[in-house]
Scaffold this motif. Structure first.
Motif, short mmCIF file in Angstrom:
data_model
loop_
_atom_site.label_atom_id
_atom_site.label_comp_id
_atom_site.label_asym_id
_atom_site.label_seq_id
_atom_site.Cartn_x
_atom_site.Cartn_y
_atom_site.Cartn_z
N GLN A 2 5.09 0.52 13.49
CA GLN A 2 5.09 1.96 13.29
C GLN A 2 4.82 2.25 11.81
OE1 GLN A 2 5.31 4.31 15.51
NE2 GLN A 2 6.01 3.18 17.34
N PRO A 3 3.97 3.21 11.48
CA PRO A 3 3.65 3.47 10.08
C PRO A 3 4.88 3.86 9.27
CG PRO A 3 2.07 4.54 11.52
CD PRO A 3 3.17 4.05 12.40
N SER A 4 4.92 3.39 8.03
CA SER A 4 6.02 3.72 7.12
C SER A 4 5.98 5.21 6.77
CB SER A 4 5.90 2.88 5.85
OG SER A 4 6.76 3.36 4.85
N GLN A 5 7.16 5.77 6.63
CA GLN A 5 7.25 7.17 6.19
C GLN A 5 7.43 7.28 4.69
OE1 GLN A 5 10.47 8.69 8.60
NE2 GLN A 5 9.15 9.02 10.38
N THR A 6 8.01 6.23 4.07
CA THR A 6 8.20 6.29 2.62
C THR A 6 6.91 5.96 1.88
OG1 THR A 6 8.97 3.99 2.60
CG2 THR A 6 10.64 5.71 2.80
N ARG A 7 6.13 5.05 2.40
CA ARG A 7 4.86 4.72 1.75
C ARG A 7 3.84 5.85 1.89
NH1 ARG A 7 4.28 -0.64 0.46
NH2 ARG A 7 5.93 -2.03 1.20
N PRO A 62 4.16 9.65 2.51
CA PRO A 62 5.03 10.83 2.70
C PRO A 62 4.45 11.87 3.64
CG PRO A 62 4.93 10.21 0.39
CD PRO A 62 3.90 9.39 1.09
N ARG A 63 3.13 12.00 3.67
CA ARG A 63 2.49 12.96 4.58
C ARG A 63 1.85 12.25 5.76
NH1 ARG A 63 1.85 14.65 -0.53
NH2 ARG A 63 -0.09 13.47 -0.81
N GLY A 64 2.33 11.04 6.01
CA GLY A 64 1.85 10.27 7.16
C GLY A 64 0.64 9.42 6.82
N ILE A 65 0.52 8.30 7.52
CA ILE A 65 -0.64 7.44 7.30
C ILE A 65 -1.93 8.12 7.75
CG2 ILE A 65 -0.63 6.26 9.55
CD1 ILE A 65 -1.16 3.64 8.02
N GLU A 66 -1.77 9.18 8.56
CA GLU A 66 -2.94 9.93 9.00
C GLU A 66 -3.74 10.48 7.82
OE1 GLU A 66 0.07 10.04 12.34
OE2 GLU A 66 0.09 10.25 10.15
N PRO A 109 0.82 -1.21 0.00
CA PRO A 109 0.00 0.00 0.00
C PRO A 109 0.85 1.26 0.00
CG PRO A 109 0.15 -0.85 2.23
CD PRO A 109 0.90 -1.82 1.35
N THR A 110 0.39 2.29 -0.68
CA THR A 110 0.98 3.63 -0.63
C THR A 110 -0.16 4.64 -0.64
OG1 THR A 110 1.11 3.92 -3.03
CG2 THR A 110 3.01 2.85 -1.95
N THR A 111 0.15 5.87 -0.30
CA THR A 111 -0.88 6.90 -0.35
C THR A 111 -1.45 7.03 -1.75
OG1 THR A 111 0.19 8.14 1.44
CG2 THR A 111 -1.34 9.34 0.04
N ALA A 112 -0.58 7.03 -2.76
CA ALA A 112 -1.03 7.21 -4.14
C ALA A 112 -1.95 6.08 -4.58
CB ALA A 112 0.18 7.30 -5.07
N LYS A 113 -1.69 4.87 -4.15
CA LYS A 113 -2.53 3.74 -4.53
C LYS A 113 -3.83 3.71 -3.73
CE LYS A 113 1.35 0.69 -5.76
NZ LYS A 113 2.06 -0.56 -5.38
N LEU A 114 -3.75 4.12 -2.47
CA LEU A 114 -4.89 3.96 -1.59
C LEU A 114 -5.98 5.01 -1.79
CD1 LEU A 114 -3.11 2.93 1.72
CD2 LEU A 114 -4.84 1.58 0.51
N GLN A 155 -4.30 6.94 19.15
CA GLN A 155 -3.61 8.01 18.44
C GLN A 155 -4.03 8.11 16.97
OE1 GLN A 155 0.67 7.96 19.01
NE2 GLN A 155 0.47 7.52 21.20
N LEU A 156 -4.29 6.97 16.32
CA LEU A 156 -4.63 6.99 14.91
C LEU A 156 -6.12 6.80 14.66
CD1 LEU A 156 -1.69 4.96 13.29
CD2 LEU A 156 -1.95 7.44 13.54
N GLY A 157 -6.87 6.42 15.68
CA GLY A 157 -8.31 6.25 15.51
C GLY A 157 -8.71 4.99 14.77
N VAL A 158 -7.88 3.97 14.82
CA VAL A 158 -8.20 2.71 14.16
C VAL A 158 -9.36 2.03 14.91
CG1 VAL A 158 -7.33 0.41 13.58
CG2 VAL A 158 -5.86 2.42 13.29
N GLY A 159 -10.37 1.58 14.17
CA GLY A 159 -11.52 0.93 14.79
C GLY A 159 -11.72 -0.51 14.38
N TYR A 160 -10.79 -1.02 13.55
CA TYR A 160 -10.92 -2.38 13.01
C TYR A 160 -9.51 -2.93 12.84
CZ TYR A 160 -12.21 -6.03 9.53
OH TYR A 160 -12.40 -7.20 8.85
#
Length: 697
Positions: A358-363, A365-369, A317-322, A443-448
C-alpha cells in the motif's frame, strides 16, 4: 509412431539443423549427431540419449556423474513421431525399460531456420510398483567427433555485483587424459556446475559450451529453469559428453515418487550448434532465444527506462525528491519512470515489513497519485518496484495468510533475511499477489513493474511434497504459471526481471518477462565487463545495464557510464535534476542516439572483438552486428595507455564507413582501419568510452 522394423537410425531436422539418433538394438539409443545443416555422420555414439536415476537401480558404473545410469543403458527404442507447430518443428522419441516399466519420451522442438533446439524428457511409470526418481536428464549426448584434447570449455561464474564472469579454457585443464582405452572403462570424474535454491544464476550461469578450437564446431547450451539445475561435461572412451538437468537428489534434496500411471517432465533446456565456432553458436542461440519469447508490444517499442534507485534515491523516495527528478528524466528522453523501493513504507526501515504493498502516506502527503500523474503528464509510463514473492516478518500479511501459504521445513515457516517466502502452489498466496498487481494496475495506472527478488529460501519446502526439492520445483513452476496468467490479464504490462541484480537470470523467466537487470554494481568503472558479457546469456534487447551519470562526473566519466547502457536496454538513473545544462545535454544526446539505433539492436547478433571480457581487462568491447551495420562500444579503463586493436573478421576485405555516434563533443579518438581490424587510440589518460557505428559499403 514410426515402425520399428529395420530401423537403425532416426534423422530429423530442417535446413538449419540435423539430428541423428542411433536406435539399433546392438548399442544404446544415443544422439549420434546434432549439427547445423547437413554434416558427415560421426562414429556411433555411446552416451545414452536419456539418463534416469532411481532408487533401487542407480548407476551402471559407480560415480557421481549423470552418464551411464543403469536404466539409461537399458532403454530401447520404442518409436518416434514428428509434427509442425507454426514455425516450430517437433520430434518425440519414445524409449522404454522392460525391467521397470518406465518409458521416456524425449521431446525436441526447433524453430525453422535456426540451428538450435529446445529439449525436455517426460518419464512415465507403466510398471506395477512406485518408483523413487532421483534424477532425469533433459539432454544427454556425446561430443565425440572432436578429440577431447581439441575442445575448449566455455563457462561463467556469477555473484552479486560480479555477474557473468566468462572463461574459456581447454577441457583438458579440468578433465585429465587417463588413457581410458588401456583401462577398458569410462572415466568417473566430470566438470559439474550447479545452482541451489531459487537464485538460478547466483553462483554460476546455466549457460555453457564446448568449442572445437581446431575444426570450428561448437555447442552452446542453457538450462531454462528458475530454480536448481546442473550441467556437466566429462569424458567417455568415445569422447566428451554433456548432460543437462534440473534438480537432482545428490545436489538439491530433490526426489519424486512416480506411482503407476504417473509422469514427470524435466525442465526445458536449449542447445545451439554451429560449424563456425563460438560466435556462430552464440548467433544461433540468440535467434533461438528470440523464438522463445512471449509476444509483447515491448519487443518492438524498447522504451528507455529511468529508475530512481541506483546511486540516486536508493530506496528513499518522496514527493519532494521525485517531482524534479521526473521532470529531468522526461527532459532527458526517458519513456518509463519507475519508482523503486520504499514507496510502500512510512519510515526508512521497510526491509522486513513488506508485503501489503500500500502506498506510503508520509512519503507522499497528497498521495502517490500526484507522483504518478506527473509521470504521465510528461508522456512517460509510470512504474513501481515490487518484490512479490516475499512477506516481511513484521508485515501485517504475515498473519493474514495461512501458514500453508509459505515455504516450510518440518512445519516451520522458512525465514531468510527477515522475510518469509510465499509458496505459489497455495491459492491464497496467488490470490494475494493477484489482488496486489490488479489493484496497482487498475487503480493507479501502473504499466511497468520492476519485479525484484532479494532472498533465496534454500532447498525448498517439504509441505505436501515428496522432498524439499520437489516442493521447490512445484513452487518454481507455479511462479511461472502466475506470470503467464498475469500477462494474460494485462498483456501490455512491462515486467522487468531483477533478483539483487541478476541472481535469477534464466530463460524460464526471461521467456516471459521483457527485460533483465544485469547487475546491482554501483561502481561505474566496474560495470562494463558485466554489460559486455551479458549478451552471452541474455538477448541484447533484454539486457538492461545501468547508466547512472552524476553531477560530479567529468565529461569523459559521464560518457563512460552512458555507453555502458547503450548497446542494450538503456536503464537510466542518476541525479539528473542536479546537473549542469552541459551535462544534461550529454545525457540527452546519449538517449537520442540509443533511441535511433534500438530497433537494430532487437535483430542484432553479439560479437566480442577483444574476446570474452575478463573482470580486470584494461580494454573492453562489445559489438552488435545486424545487416550491413556493426555497432561497437569500446571502454578504456584506468591504467590502459597503449592503443587497442579490435578484431572484426566479418568485415575483412570490405569497404567500410566508421562514425562515432557518442559522444561527439569530446576529443576525438584516432581510429585506424586495416584488414578487418580497428585500432583505437584515445586522447588523455582517464577512463573513457565511445560508441561507434561501422557501415559496410
Amino acid at each position: 509412431m514410426t515402425s520399428l522394423e529395420s530401423v537403425t537410425s532416426l534423422v530429423w531436422g530442417h535446413a538449419a539443423l540435423t539430428l541423428v539418433v542411433d536406435v539399433s538394438p546392438d548399442g544404446p539409443v544415443a544422439l549420434r549427431m546434432l549439427s547445423a545443416g547437413i554434416a558427415p555422420h560421426p562414429p556411433r555414439a555411446t552416451q545414452p540419449l536419456v539418463e534416469v536415476l532411481v532408487a533401487g537401480e542407480g548407476r551402471a558404473q559407480v560415480s557421481q556423474r549423470f552418464s551411464e545410469t543403469a536404466i539409461g543403458r537399458r532403454l530401447v527404442y520404442a518409436g518416434s513421431a514428428q509434427r509442425r507447430d507454426g514455425a516450430w518443428r517437433e520430434l518425440t522419441v519414445e524409449l522404454r525399460d522392460e525391467r521397470t516399466g518406465l518409458t521416456a519420451e524425449l521431446l525436441v522442438r526447433s524453430p525453422e531456420g535456426v540451428s538450435a533446439c529446445q529439449v525436455r524428457t517426460r518419464l512415465t511409470n507403466h510398471g506395477a510398483a512406485p518408483v523413487r526418481l532421483l534424477g532425469l536428464t533433459s539432454f544427454a549426448a556425446g561430443f565425440g567427433a572432436t578429440p577431447v584434447a581439441d575442445l575448449d570449455l566455455v563457462r561463467a561464474d556469477s555473484e552479486w555485483l560480479g555477474e557473468s564472469r566468462w572463461t574459456r579454457h581447454p577441457l583438458r585443464d579440468a578433465v585429465p587424459d587417463l588413457n581410458l582405452g588401456l583401462h577398458g572403462q569410462d572415466a568417473r570424474g566430470r566438470v559439474a556446475l550447479t545452482s541451489q535454491g531459487t537464485w538460478s544464476t547466483g553462483a554460476h550461469l546455466p549457460t555453457g559450451g564446448l568449442v572445437d578450437r581446431v575444426g570450428g564446431p561448437a555447442w552452446l547450451w542453457q538450462v531454462e529453469h528458475n530454480g536448481p539445475w546442473r550441467w556437466e561435461v566429462g569424458e567417455r572412451r568415445g569422447g566428451a559428453y554433456v548432460a543437462l538437468l534440473g534438480p537432482t537428489d545428490i545436489d538439491h534434496q530433490w526426489a519424486q515418487w512416480l506411482a503407476p500411471g504417473e509422469s514427470f517432465t524435466s525442465v526445458p533446456v536449449s542447445v545451439a550448434v554451429s560449424a563456425d565456432g563460438l560466435d556462430g553458436a552464440v548467433a544461433a542461440l540468440t535467434a533461438h532465444r528470440r523464438a522463445l519469447l512471449r509476444p509483447h508490444p515491448d519487443r518492438s517499442a524498447l522504451p528507455v527506462v529511468f529508475n530512481d534507485y541506483m546511486n540516486t534515491l536508493a530506496g528513499d523516495p518522496t514527493t519532494a525528491k521525485l517531482l524534479p527528478l521526473i521532470d529531468a528524466a522526461a527532459d532527458a528522453g526517458a519513456e518509463v519512470f519507475c519508482v523503486d523501493a520504499g514507496w510502500y513504507d512510512n519510515d526508512a526501515n521497510w526491509w522486513d515489513s513488506v508485503g501489503e504493498w500500500q502506498p506510503s502516506q508520509t512519503r507522499f502527503p497528497r498521495g502517490i497519485e500526484e507522483v504518478l500523474a506527473r509521470i504521465r503528464a510528461h508522456g512517460m509510463l509510470p512504474g513501481l518496484w515490487l518484490e512479490p514473492e516475499v512477506i516481511g516478518v513484521r508485515s501485517p500479511m504475515a498473519d493474514k495468510l495461512p501458514p500453508e501459504a509459505f515455504l516450510q521445513r518440518g512445519g516451520v515457516r522458512v525465514v531468510e533475511h527477515g522475510r518469509y517466502h510465499l509458496d505459489l502452489r497455495h491459492p491464497r498466496a496467488v490470490a494475494h499477489l493477484d489482488e496486489v498487481v490488479d489493484r496497482l494496475v487498475e487503480q493507479l495506472g501502473v504499466g511497468y513493474f520492476k519485479l525484484d527478488y532479494n532472498i533465496d529460501p534454500g532447498a525448498g519446502t517439504d509441505l505436501d511434497a515428496d522432498s524439499a526439492g520437489a516442493g521447490l520445483l512445484g513452487h518454481n513452476r507455479a511462479h511461472l504459471a502466475w506470470l503467464d496468467r498475469l500477462l494474460d490479464r494485462h498483456p501490455d504490462l512491462i515486467l522487468e526481471n531483477c533478483a539483487s541484480g541478476a541472481m535469477r537470470m534464466d530463460y524460464a523467466v526471461l521467456s516471459r518477462m521483457q527485460l533483465q537487470s544485469t547487475s546491482d554494481q554501483q561502481d561505474f568503472l566496474r560495470y562494463p565487463p558485466i554489460a559486455v558479457a551479458a549478451p552471452m546469456s541474455v538477448l541484447p534487447e533484454q539486457s538492461a545495464s545501468w547508466a547512472y551519470p552524476q553531477p560530479d562526473m567529468t565529461p569523459e566519466e559521464l560518457a563512460y557510464t552512458m555507453c555502458t547502457g547503450m548497446l542494450g536496454r538503456l536503464y537510466l538513473s542518476g541525479h539528473l535534476d542536479h546537473m549542469s545544462p552541459e551535462q544534461r545535454a550529454s545525457v540527452r544526446a546519449a538517449v537520442r542516439t540509443h533511441q535511433a539505433i534500438r530497433a537494430d539492436l532487437a535483430a542484432a547478433v553479439p560479437l566480442w572483438p577483444l574476446g570474452l571480457p575478463r573482470w580486470d581487462d584494461p580494454w573492453l568491447s562489445l559489438a552488435l552486428r545486424t545487416g550491413n551495420t556493426t555497432y561497437l562500444a569500446v571502454w578504456r579503463r584506468g591504467g590502459a595507455t597503449a592503443p587497442a586493436t579490435l578484431a572484426l573478421p566479418h568485415l575483412r576485405g570490405r569497404d567500410v564507413r566508421i562514425d562515432v555516434l557518442y559522444p561527439r563533443d569530446l576529443p576525438a579518438w584516432r581510429l585506424d582501419w586495416a584488414a578487418g581490424s580497428l585500432t583505437v587510440t584515445p586522447t588523455g589518460a582517464e577512463p573513457a568510452a565511445r560508441l561507434i557505428k561501422i557501415t559496410e559499403g
